[in-house]
Design a protein around this motif. Structure first.
Motif, PDB file in Angstrom:
ATOM      1  N   VAL A 283      54.840  63.017  42.095  1.00  0.00           N
ATOM      2  CA  VAL A 283      54.223  61.940  41.125  1.00  0.00           C
ATOM      3  C   VAL A 283      54.633  62.448  39.659  1.00  0.00           C
ATOM      4  CG1 VAL A 283      52.378  60.654  42.052  1.00  0.00           C
ATOM      5  CG2 VAL A 283      51.831  62.667  40.780  1.00  0.00           C
ATOM      6  N   GLY A 284      55.060  61.733  38.913  1.00  0.00           N
ATOM      7  CA  GLY A 284      55.617  62.293  37.545  1.00  0.00           C
ATOM      8  C   GLY A 284      54.440  63.380  36.958  1.00  0.00           C
ATOM      9  N   SER A 285      53.408  63.422  37.071  1.00  0.00           N
ATOM     10  CA  SER A 285      52.362  64.183  36.397  1.00  0.00           C
ATOM     11  C   SER A 285      52.568  65.453  36.891  1.00  0.00           C
ATOM     12  CB  SER A 285      51.144  63.590  36.242  1.00  0.00           C
ATOM     13  OG  SER A 285      50.661  63.494  37.713  1.00  0.00           O
ATOM     14  N   ASN A 286      52.691  65.694  38.154  1.00  0.00           N
ATOM     15  CA  ASN A 286      52.891  67.139  38.820  1.00  0.00           C
ATOM     16  C   ASN A 286      54.068  67.866  38.489  1.00  0.00           C
ATOM     17  OD1 ASN A 286      50.375  67.221  40.204  1.00  0.00           O
ATOM     18  ND2 ASN A 286      51.074  65.971  42.045  1.00  0.00           N
TER      19      ASN A 286
ATOM     20  N   ALA B 261      37.098  74.318  35.875  1.00  0.00           N
ATOM     21  CA  ALA B 261      37.358  73.953  34.452  1.00  0.00           C
ATOM     22  C   ALA B 261      39.085  73.923  34.610  1.00  0.00           C
ATOM     23  CB  ALA B 261      37.592  75.468  33.489  1.00  0.00           C
ATOM     24  N   GLY B 262      39.937  74.388  35.344  1.00  0.00           N
ATOM     25  CA  GLY B 262      41.302  74.187  35.505  1.00  0.00           C
ATOM     26  C   GLY B 262      41.446  72.967  36.402  1.00  0.00           C
ATOM     27  N   LEU B 263      40.846  72.611  37.234  1.00  0.00           N
ATOM     28  CA  LEU B 263      40.859  71.228  38.059  1.00  0.00           C
ATOM     29  C   LEU B 263      40.395  70.215  37.077  1.00  0.00           C
ATOM     30  CD1 LEU B 263      39.079  72.562  41.287  1.00  0.00           C
ATOM     31  CD2 LEU B 263      41.552  71.640  41.059  1.00  0.00           C
ATOM     32  N   PHE B 264      39.400  70.275  36.212  1.00  0.00           N
ATOM     33  CA  PHE B 264      38.921  69.205  35.603  1.00  0.00           C
ATOM     34  C   PHE B 264      40.038  68.813  34.362  1.00  0.00           C
ATOM     35  CE2 PHE B 264      36.714  67.532  31.462  1.00  0.00           C
ATOM     36  CZ  PHE B 264      36.044  66.378  31.983  1.00  0.00           C
ATOM     37  N   ALA B 265      40.618  69.893  33.794  1.00  0.00           N
ATOM     38  CA  ALA B 265      41.687  69.824  33.085  1.00  0.00           C
ATOM     39  C   ALA B 265      42.816  69.233  33.566  1.00  0.00           C
ATOM     40  CB  ALA B 265      42.036  71.269  32.203  1.00  0.00           C
ATOM     41  N   ALA B 266      43.205  69.574  34.973  1.00  0.00           N
ATOM     42  CA  ALA B 266      44.260  68.951  35.383  1.00  0.00           C
ATOM     43  C   ALA B 266      44.061  67.449  35.479  1.00  0.00           C
ATOM     44  CB  ALA B 266      44.821  69.560  36.636  1.00  0.00           C
ATOM     45  N   SER B 267      42.819  67.026  35.980  1.00  0.00           N
ATOM     46  CA  SER B 267      42.302  65.913  36.212  1.00  0.00           C
ATOM     47  C   SER B 267      42.537  64.904  34.852  1.00  0.00           C
ATOM     48  CB  SER B 267      41.042  65.651  36.687  1.00  0.00           C
ATOM     49  OG  SER B 267      40.751  64.259  37.066  1.00  0.00           O
ATOM     50  N   VAL B 268      42.250  65.375  33.773  1.00  0.00           N
ATOM     51  CA  VAL B 268      42.127  64.639  32.520  1.00  0.00           C
ATOM     52  C   VAL B 268      43.513  64.708  32.279  1.00  0.00           C
ATOM     53  CG1 VAL B 268      41.645  64.939  30.090  1.00  0.00           C
ATOM     54  CG2 VAL B 268      39.804  65.441  31.840  1.00  0.00           C
ATOM     55  N   LEU B 269      44.287  65.714  32.125  1.00  0.00           N
ATOM     56  CA  LEU B 269      45.895  65.617  31.678  1.00  0.00           C
ATOM     57  C   LEU B 269      46.650  64.800  32.559  1.00  0.00           C
ATOM     58  CD1 LEU B 269      46.198  69.432  30.949  1.00  0.00           C
ATOM     59  CD2 LEU B 269      46.114  67.479  29.232  1.00  0.00           C
ATOM     60  N   THR B 270      46.362  64.446  33.735  1.00  0.00           N
ATOM     61  CA  THR B 270      46.994  63.664  34.573  1.00  0.00           C
ATOM     62  C   THR B 270      46.650  62.092  34.305  1.00  0.00           C
ATOM     63  OG1 THR B 270      46.780  65.052  36.868  1.00  0.00           O
ATOM     64  CG2 THR B 270      47.162  62.607  37.104  1.00  0.00           C
ATOM     65  N   VAL B 271      45.621  61.895  33.538  1.00  0.00           N
ATOM     66  CA  VAL B 271      45.326  60.669  33.010  1.00  0.00           C
ATOM     67  C   VAL B 271      45.957  60.392  31.842  1.00  0.00           C
ATOM     68  CG1 VAL B 271      43.649  59.192  32.234  1.00  0.00           C
ATOM     69  CG2 VAL B 271      43.079  60.732  34.116  1.00  0.00           C
TER      70      VAL B 271
ATOM     71  N   LEU C  60      53.438  54.548  31.061  1.00  0.00           N
ATOM     72  CA  LEU C  60      52.737  53.512  31.636  1.00  0.00           C
ATOM     73  C   LEU C  60      53.628  52.731  32.807  1.00  0.00           C
ATOM     74  CD1 LEU C  60      51.148  51.510  28.523  1.00  0.00           C
ATOM     75  CD2 LEU C  60      49.826  52.864  30.307  1.00  0.00           C
ATOM     76  N   ASP C  61      54.742  52.993  32.833  1.00  0.00           N
ATOM     77  CA  ASP C  61      55.780  52.752  33.714  1.00  0.00           C
ATOM     78  C   ASP C  61      55.504  53.565  35.153  1.00  0.00           C
ATOM     79  OD1 ASP C  61      56.719  54.851  32.553  1.00  0.00           O
ATOM     80  OD2 ASP C  61      58.859  54.467  33.103  1.00  0.00           O
ATOM     81  N   ALA C  62      54.623  54.455  35.199  1.00  0.00           N
ATOM     82  CA  ALA C  62      54.510  55.466  36.377  1.00  0.00           C
ATOM     83  C   ALA C  62      53.757  54.504  37.199  1.00  0.00           C
ATOM     84  CB  ALA C  62      53.895  56.652  35.794  1.00  0.00           C
ATOM     85  N   ALA C  63      53.735  55.394  38.555  1.00  0.00           N
ATOM     86  CA  ALA C  63      53.182  54.687  39.563  1.00  0.00           C
ATOM     87  C   ALA C  63      51.534  55.020  39.378  1.00  0.00           C
ATOM     88  CB  ALA C  63      53.380  55.497  40.910  1.00  0.00           C
ATOM     89  N   ALA C  64      50.913  53.956  38.956  1.00  0.00           N
ATOM     90  CA  ALA C  64      49.482  54.018  38.253  1.00  0.00           C
ATOM     91  C   ALA C  64      48.858  54.439  39.406  1.00  0.00           C
ATOM     92  CB  ALA C  64      49.202  52.721  37.557  1.00  0.00           C
ATOM     93  N   MET C  65      48.635  53.737  40.630  1.00  0.00           N
ATOM     94  CA  MET C  65      47.608  53.959  41.613  1.00  0.00           C
ATOM     95  C   MET C  65      47.733  55.660  42.119  1.00  0.00           C
ATOM     96  SD  MET C  65      45.569  51.689  41.888  1.00  0.00           S
ATOM     97  CE  MET C  65      44.692  52.341  43.346  1.00  0.00           C
ATOM     98  N   ALA C  66      49.046  56.066  42.330  1.00  0.00           N
ATOM     99  CA  ALA C  66      49.035  57.232  42.759  1.00  0.00           C
ATOM    100  C   ALA C  66      48.717  58.262  41.731  1.00  0.00           C
ATOM    101  CB  ALA C  66      50.699  57.454  43.126  1.00  0.00           C
ATOM    102  N   GLU C  67      49.069  58.174  40.451  1.00  0.00           N
ATOM    103  CA  GLU C  67      48.670  58.975  39.486  1.00  0.00           C
ATOM    104  C   GLU C  67      47.084  59.007  39.395  1.00  0.00           C
ATOM    105  OE1 GLU C  67      50.510  61.058  37.845  1.00  0.00           O
ATOM    106  OE2 GLU C  67      52.358  60.362  37.716  1.00  0.00           O
ATOM    107  N   PHE C  68      46.611  57.872  39.431  1.00  0.00           N
ATOM    108  CA  PHE C  68      45.076  57.784  39.412  1.00  0.00           C
ATOM    109  C   PHE C  68      44.393  58.529  40.595  1.00  0.00           C
ATOM    110  CE2 PHE C  68      40.852  55.462  39.974  1.00  0.00           C
ATOM    111  CZ  PHE C  68      40.272  55.897  38.704  1.00  0.00           C
ATOM    112  N   ARG C  69      44.892  58.206  41.947  1.00  0.00           N
ATOM    113  CA  ARG C  69      44.625  58.945  42.916  1.00  0.00           C
ATOM    114  C   ARG C  69      44.731  60.549  42.929  1.00  0.00           C
ATOM    115  NH1 ARG C  69      47.296  56.468  46.336  1.00  0.00           N
ATOM    116  NH2 ARG C  69      49.193  57.937  46.547  1.00  0.00           N
ATOM    117  N   CYS C  70      45.678  60.996  42.416  1.00  0.00           N
ATOM    118  CA  CYS C  70      45.700  62.449  42.039  1.00  0.00           C
ATOM    119  C   CYS C  70      44.702  62.769  41.066  1.00  0.00           C
ATOM    120  CB  CYS C  70      47.154  62.852  41.488  1.00  0.00           C
ATOM    121  SG  CYS C  70      48.618  62.518  42.668  1.00  0.00           S
TER     122      CYS C  70
END
Length: 220
Positions: free
Chosen positions: A96-99, A153-163, A170-180
């Motif tokens: 996904v794009g966030s990664n 701390a790193g995992l929580f930050a990665a989760s928030v930054l993914t959101v 907003l044109d990204a694959a929303a469900m896949a990003e949210f799942r990540c």
């Protein structure tokens, strides 16, 4: 004054004399950390040579748990760590794009370092004796709490930054990003679960039965 200078009973290490009248050799901080709580003494061998012996004369720390509880605790740590790693992999390796965003991958690198630290600590934790010296307690109980908080701390930050990435794209694959984001968040939860369990473990203290050898110097 050197920041590595160590004191024994109010005296600098370099001022304390060996039995032969010479100063003690300088020891590094790592040496003192490893042998903290030990009394160092020189023994004269029959051939006239000397060797240094270390006798642990400080307090041991012992988990105040039954044998079954100790086994259950370690099994729980292994399962939680396995869950944290599996969830991290599921979230961080998704195409996904966030990664591919620098700020997300930076947080994931911190997470990876934290998870590796947990792994190293778990090896120490699982192989440590029942009675822990100061160094063993520091590299098991203390280290597992610090490593799990770092990873979380790193995992929580990665989760928030993914959101954040999702909101900015907003044109990204929303469900896949949210799942990540959820995978990374649950991975953080599993890491913190280890920390929470360890904080509740009672440790009792037991004095060493070894007497301080005559002419020895306690390392602290």
């Amino acid at each position: 004054m050197s920041e590595n200078m160590v004191f024994y009973g109010g005296k600098k290490e370099s001022d304390i004399k060996k039995p032969d009248g010479k100063n003690l050799d300088f020891h590094s901080r790592k040496y003192h950390s490893y042998f903290e709580g030990y009394t160092e003494v020189q023994k004269v061998l029959p051939n006239g040579k000397t060797k240094i012996e270390h006798v642990y004369t400080d307090t041991y720390r012992i988990q105040d748990l039954s044998g079954r509880q100790r086994i259950g605790l370690r099994a729980a740590y292994i399962l939680l760590f396995a869950a944290a790693v599996a969830l991290f992999v599921a979230g961080a390796l998704e195409s996904v794009g966030s990664n591919r965003a620098v700020y997300v991958t930076a947080a994931e690198v911190v997470s990876l370092v934290g998870l590796f630290w947990i792994l190293c600590t778990l090896v120490n934790y699982l192989t440590a004796p029942r009675k822990l010296t100061i160094y063993e307690y520091r590299t098991t109980s203390v280290s597992i709490r610090r490593s799990t908080v770092t990873a979380a701390a790193g995992l929580f930050a990665a989760s928030v930054l993914t959101v954040v990435y999702l909101l900015l794209h907003l044109d990204a694959a929303a469900m896949a990003e949210f799942r990540c984001a959820l995978c990374l968040l649950f991975s953080a939860g599993a890491s913190l679960g280890i920390c929470a369990l360890e904080r509740k473990i009672p440790y009792r203290e037991e004095e060493s039965k070894e007497a301080e050898p005559a002419g020895g110097f306690k390392i602290c």
